[in-house]
Design a protein around this motif. Structure first.
Motif, PDB file in Angstrom:
ATOM      1  N   ALA A  78      15.159  15.964   1.711  1.00 25.24           N
ATOM      2  CA  ALA A  78      15.135  15.353   0.796  1.00 25.24           C
ATOM      3  C   ALA A  78      13.792  14.821   0.887  1.00 25.24           C
ATOM      4  O   ALA A  78      13.618  14.798  -0.495  1.00 25.24           O
ATOM      5  CB  ALA A  78      15.904  13.911   1.455  1.00 25.24           C
ATOM      6  N   TYR A  79      13.346  14.785   1.763  1.00 21.34           N
ATOM      7  CA  TYR A  79      11.684  14.824   1.807  1.00 21.34           C
ATOM      8  C   TYR A  79      11.171  15.377   0.456  1.00 21.34           C
ATOM      9  O   TYR A  79       9.755  15.237  -0.455  1.00 21.34           O
ATOM     10  CB  TYR A  79      11.272  14.196   2.842  1.00 21.34           C
ATOM     11  N   ASP A  80      10.747  16.846   0.386  1.00 22.76           N
ATOM     12  CA  ASP A  80       9.984  18.202   0.094  1.00 22.76           C
ATOM     13  C   ASP A  80      10.803  18.197  -1.220  1.00 22.76           C
ATOM     14  O   ASP A  80       9.363  18.394  -2.234  1.00 22.76           O
ATOM     15  CB  ASP A  80      11.070  19.097   0.782  1.00 22.76           C
ATOM     16  N   GLN A  81      11.988  17.112  -1.680  1.00 19.96           N
ATOM     17  CA  GLN A  81      12.546  17.234  -3.221  1.00 19.96           C
ATOM     18  C   GLN A  81      11.869  16.090  -4.096  1.00 19.96           C
ATOM     19  O   GLN A  81      11.507  15.820  -4.577  1.00 19.96           O
ATOM     20  CB  GLN A  81      13.789  18.166  -3.258  1.00 19.96           C
ATOM     21  N   PHE A  82      12.484  14.941  -2.863  1.00 15.89           N
ATOM     22  CA  PHE A  82      11.839  14.060  -3.885  1.00 15.89           C
ATOM     23  C   PHE A  82      11.090  13.028  -3.076  1.00 15.89           C
ATOM     24  O   PHE A  82      10.127  12.024  -4.023  1.00 15.89           O
ATOM     25  CB  PHE A  82      13.531  12.914  -3.981  1.00 15.89           C
ATOM     26  N   GLY A  83      10.275  13.785  -2.371  1.00 17.47           N
ATOM     27  CA  GLY A  83       8.596  12.211  -2.137  1.00 17.47           C
ATOM     28  C   GLY A  83       9.749  11.528  -1.084  1.00 17.47           C
ATOM     29  O   GLY A  83      10.698  11.547  -0.382  1.00 17.47           O
ATOM     30  N   HIS A  84       9.227  10.448  -1.040  1.00 14.86           N
ATOM     31  CA  HIS A  84       9.501   9.077  -0.056  1.00 14.86           C
ATOM     32  C   HIS A  84      10.626   8.837  -0.842  1.00 14.86           C
ATOM     33  O   HIS A  84      11.469   7.865   0.360  1.00 14.86           O
ATOM     34  CB  HIS A  84       8.171   8.342  -0.389  1.00 14.86           C
ATOM     35  N   ALA A  85      10.491   8.769  -1.850  1.00 22.16           N
ATOM     36  CA  ALA A  85      12.065   8.382  -2.367  1.00 22.16           C
ATOM     37  C   ALA A  85      13.268   8.667  -2.177  1.00 22.16           C
ATOM     38  O   ALA A  85      14.302   8.188  -1.571  1.00 22.16           O
ATOM     39  CB  ALA A  85      11.882   8.247  -4.335  1.00 22.16           C
ATOM     40  N   VAL A 112      10.870  12.175  10.070  1.00 19.50           N
ATOM     41  CA  VAL A 112      11.431  12.877   8.859  1.00 19.50           C
ATOM     42  C   VAL A 112      11.750  13.999   8.709  1.00 19.50           C
ATOM     43  O   VAL A 112      12.136  14.861   8.778  1.00 19.50           O
ATOM     44  CB  VAL A 112      10.850  12.028   7.462  1.00 19.50           C
ATOM     45  N   LEU A 113      10.468  14.162   9.042  1.00 13.32           N
ATOM     46  CA  LEU A 113      10.365  15.846   8.839  1.00 13.32           C
ATOM     47  C   LEU A 113      10.680  16.855  10.346  1.00 13.32           C
ATOM     48  O   LEU A 113      10.653  18.090  10.417  1.00 13.32           O
ATOM     49  CB  LEU A 113       8.397  16.324   9.455  1.00 13.32           C
ATOM     50  N   MET A 122       1.014  -0.708  -0.026  1.00 15.89           N
ATOM     51  CA  MET A 122       0.061   0.292  -0.055  1.00 15.89           C
ATOM     52  C   MET A 122       0.982   1.490   0.026  1.00 15.89           C
ATOM     53  O   MET A 122       2.325   0.855   1.010  1.00 15.89           O
ATOM     54  CB  MET A 122      -0.735  -0.229   1.058  1.00 15.89           C
ATOM     55  N   ALA A 123       0.319   2.184  -0.487  1.00  9.93           N
ATOM     56  CA  ALA A 123       1.670   3.795  -1.227  1.00  9.93           C
ATOM     57  C   ALA A 123       1.479   4.502   0.485  1.00  9.93           C
ATOM     58  O   ALA A 123      -0.171   4.109   1.257  1.00  9.93           O
ATOM     59  CB  ALA A 123       0.678   3.723  -2.165  1.00  9.93           C
ATOM     60  N   LYS A 124       2.451   4.896   1.059  1.00 11.35           N
ATOM     61  CA  LYS A 124       2.363   5.749   2.073  1.00 11.35           C
ATOM     62  C   LYS A 124       1.544   6.958   1.848  1.00 11.35           C
ATOM     63  O   LYS A 124       1.733   7.501   0.535  1.00 11.35           O
ATOM     64  CB  LYS A 124       4.096   6.015   1.907  1.00 11.35           C
ATOM     65  N   ARG A 125       1.390   7.506   3.064  1.00  8.09           N
ATOM     66  CA  ARG A 125       0.354   8.723   2.510  1.00  8.09           C
ATOM     67  C   ARG A 125       1.754   9.892   3.335  1.00  8.09           C
ATOM     68  O   ARG A 125       3.087   9.198   3.435  1.00  8.09           O
ATOM     69  CB  ARG A 125      -0.276   8.584   3.777  1.00  8.09           C
ATOM     70  N   ASP A 126       1.137  11.026   2.446  1.00  6.48           N
ATOM     71  CA  ASP A 126       2.068  12.302   2.791  1.00  6.48           C
ATOM     72  C   ASP A 126       2.216  12.027   3.850  1.00  6.48           C
ATOM     73  O   ASP A 126       1.426  12.114   4.985  1.00  6.48           O
ATOM     74  CB  ASP A 126       0.824  13.602   2.070  1.00  6.48           C
ATOM     75  N   TYR A 127       3.421  12.385   4.370  1.00 10.70           N
ATOM     76  CA  TYR A 127       3.780  13.099   5.894  1.00 10.70           C
ATOM     77  C   TYR A 127       3.781  14.083   6.674  1.00 10.70           C
ATOM     78  O   TYR A 127       2.835  13.892   7.509  1.00 10.70           O
ATOM     79  CB  TYR A 127       6.187  13.416   6.510  1.00 10.70           C
ATOM     80  N   TYR A 128       2.870  14.726   5.802  1.00 11.87           N
ATOM     81  CA  TYR A 128       2.252  16.074   6.308  1.00 11.87           C
ATOM     82  C   TYR A 128       0.937  16.376   6.716  1.00 11.87           C
ATOM     83  O   TYR A 128       0.513  16.351   7.367  1.00 11.87           O
ATOM     84  CB  TYR A 128       2.546  17.562   5.119  1.00 11.87           C
ATOM     85  N   GLU A 129       0.588  15.055   5.396  1.00 10.77           N
ATOM     86  CA  GLU A 129      -0.646  14.837   6.213  1.00 10.77           C
ATOM     87  C   GLU A 129      -1.506  13.987   7.377  1.00 10.77           C
ATOM     88  O   GLU A 129      -2.171  14.012   7.578  1.00 10.77           O
ATOM     89  CB  GLU A 129      -1.461  14.438   4.390  1.00 10.77           C
ATOM     90  N   VAL A 130      -0.151  13.301   6.819  1.00 13.53           N
ATOM     91  CA  VAL A 130      -0.361  12.021   8.491  1.00 13.53           C
ATOM     92  C   VAL A 130      -0.014  12.970   9.998  1.00 13.53           C
ATOM     93  O   VAL A 130      -1.130  12.863  10.522  1.00 13.53           O
ATOM     94  CB  VAL A 130       0.465  11.884   8.632  1.00 13.53           C
ATOM     95  N   LEU A 131       0.136  14.180   9.281  1.00 14.74           N
ATOM     96  CA  LEU A 131       0.364  14.792  10.995  1.00 14.74           C
ATOM     97  C   LEU A 131      -0.948  15.919  10.999  1.00 14.74           C
ATOM     98  O   LEU A 131      -0.572  16.852  11.404  1.00 14.74           O
ATOM     99  CB  LEU A 131       1.795  15.458  10.938  1.00 14.74           C
ATOM    100  N   GLY A 132      -0.802  16.094  10.255  1.00 14.39           N
ATOM    101  CA  GLY A 132      -2.074  17.291  10.095  1.00 14.39           C
ATOM    102  C   GLY A 132      -1.403  18.568   9.900  1.00 14.39           C
ATOM    103  O   GLY A 132      -2.139  19.720  10.887  1.00 14.39           O
ATOM    104  N   ILE A 133      -0.497  18.839   9.232  1.00 16.08           N
ATOM    105  CA  ILE A 133      -0.057  19.720   9.034  1.00 16.08           C
ATOM    106  C   ILE A 133       0.388  20.661   7.705  1.00 16.08           C
ATOM    107  O   ILE A 133       0.264  20.053   6.224  1.00 16.08           O
ATOM    108  CB  ILE A 133       2.009  20.001   9.544  1.00 16.08           C
ATOM    109  N   GLN A 134       1.118  21.803   7.420  1.00 21.26           N
ATOM    110  CA  GLN A 134       0.870  22.781   6.766  1.00 21.26           C
ATOM    111  C   GLN A 134       2.455  22.576   5.825  1.00 21.26           C
ATOM    112  O   GLN A 134       3.369  21.774   6.723  1.00 21.26           O
ATOM    113  CB  GLN A 134       1.118  24.344   6.301  1.00 21.26           C
TER     114      GLN A 134
END
Length: 377
Positions: free
Chosen positions: A65-72, A56-57, A1-13
């Motif tokens: 690195a996450y902001d630029q390349f995402g989970h990769a 990560v955040l 299953m694809a990982k959710r966006d880390y910012y979305e997980v924490l509920g932050i901008q």
């Protein structure tokens, strides 16, 4: 299953500060920690997801690195057991050691000198309506902190280097015992960096950064409006201890225009017309942001009538069809009349006694008459 966006997980901008990240993680961890939900597999998975996002955040390099390349961009660190590898037998209080430490002033360094992402900056850019609608390129000068070229951002005099802080042994934090509570605090000697500089750089006085004015070219896309922001990645303040720079946000402010008022994708303007044109009709030239067009005014036009010129408004920066230009007609009363002109108006007035020439005036007078009759009752 694809990982959710880390910012979305924490509920932050995506521009959340370090304090906001910690606060969001603490809230989720308090809710989903296995010690509080011993028989819930769902809570355990949610806690793992929140912990991985926080790991990560809360780290400037991993976050960049996450902001630029995402989970990769952070998968290699995750595969090494940094995230998601269980809880390592940690108790509820262990999980919050660094979070509570930061509340009491801790820098959150983990096993060495911690890097800090540079602060984001904001620049208020004022544009004319024409520039905002058609787009432009402008040069701006921004005061900011940049990495010191003399010491390469280390803060130490050339030829020397920083040494490990003897108080915290490079961790950036010290543990204080208060009764049966152990509180983690920022090291007072190195202020959380884990390093001290015996011989500071004379150019930056050991800060590793110097203030500088830099000139940037900002490309403003067509259709921007008041309140829109343009993000220039990496053009904010330099990070500390080699951390990534912040971003520069260019805030758009559009000056008031002498003719047009913009509302969304539409433009509005007032068009004064003469008494004769209003009565007999005619054509007149009106301006648009792309040139001039002819507006046909029908006979017997009243003040306040709106004329819509389709497609003569603005194409929003977000796309879509162009808006319209809406012209509001204002009948202008003649001024500075000569004696002959006044006489002609008197003659015209004598011929317009019939209510068919002034239907609105007649209905208004009837309304006034009824109003005073009702007051008497």
């Amino acid at each position: 299953m694809a990982k959710r966006d880390y910012y979305e997980v924490l509920g932050i901008q995506r521009n959340a500060t370090e304090a906001e990240i910690k606060k969001a993680f603490k809230k989720l961890a308090m809710k989903y920690h296995p010690d509080r939900n011993p028989d819930s597999k769902e809570a355990e998975e949610k806690f793992k997801e929140a912990r991985e996002s926080y790991d990560v955040l809360s780290d400037a390099q991993k976050r960049a690195a996450y902001d630029q390349f995402g989970h990769a961009g952070v998968e290699a660190g995750a595969g090494a057991g940094g995230f998601g590898g269980g809880f390592g037998g940690g108790s509820f209080s262990d999980i919050f050691g660094d979070v509570f430490g930061d509340i009491f002033g801790g820098g959150g360094a983990r096993g060495g000198s911690r890097v800090y992402r540079g602060a984001d900056l904001r620049y208020n850019l004022e544009l004319s309506l024409e520039e905002a609608v058609h787009g432009t390129t402008v040069k701006i000068r921004v005061p900011t902190l940049v990495s010191c070229e003399v010491c390469g951002g280390s803060g130490a005099r050339k030829g020397t280097s920083a040494s490990t802080c003897p108080t915290c042994h490079g961790h950036g934090q010290v543990r204080m015992q208060q009764g049966f509570f152990a509180v983690q605090q920022t090291c007072p000697r190195c202020r959380g960096t884990g390093k001290i500089i015996p011989d500071p750089c004379p150019a930056c006085h050991g800060q590793g950064r110097v203030e500088q004015q830099k000139t940037l070219s900002v490309k403003v896309p067509a259709g921007v409006d008041n309140g829109d922001r343009i993000r220039l990645g990496g053009e904010g303040e330099a990070g500390e201890n080699g951390g990534p720079p912040g971003d520069l946000y260019v805030q758009i402010h559009v000056r008031e225009h002498p003719i047009f008022v913009r509302e969304g994708s539409d433009l509005y303007c007032e068009v004064p017309i003469s008494f004769v044109t209003a009565a007999l009709g005619g054509e007149l030239e009106v301006p648009t942001l792309d040139g001039r067009v002819m507006l046909k005014v029908p006979a017997e036009t009243q003040t306040g009538k709106l004329f819509r010129l389709r497609g003569k408004g603005v194409t929003s920066v977000r796309g879509g069809a162009p808006g319209d230009l809406i012209c509001k007609v204002t009948v202008e009363t003649p001024v500075n009349l000569t004696s002959q002109q006044k006489e002609l108006f008197h003659q015209l007035e004598q011929t317009m006694g019939d209510e068919k020439h002034t239907p609105r005036a007649r209905s208004w007078l009837d309304g006034v008459k009824k109003f005073f009759e009702d007051v008497k009752l």
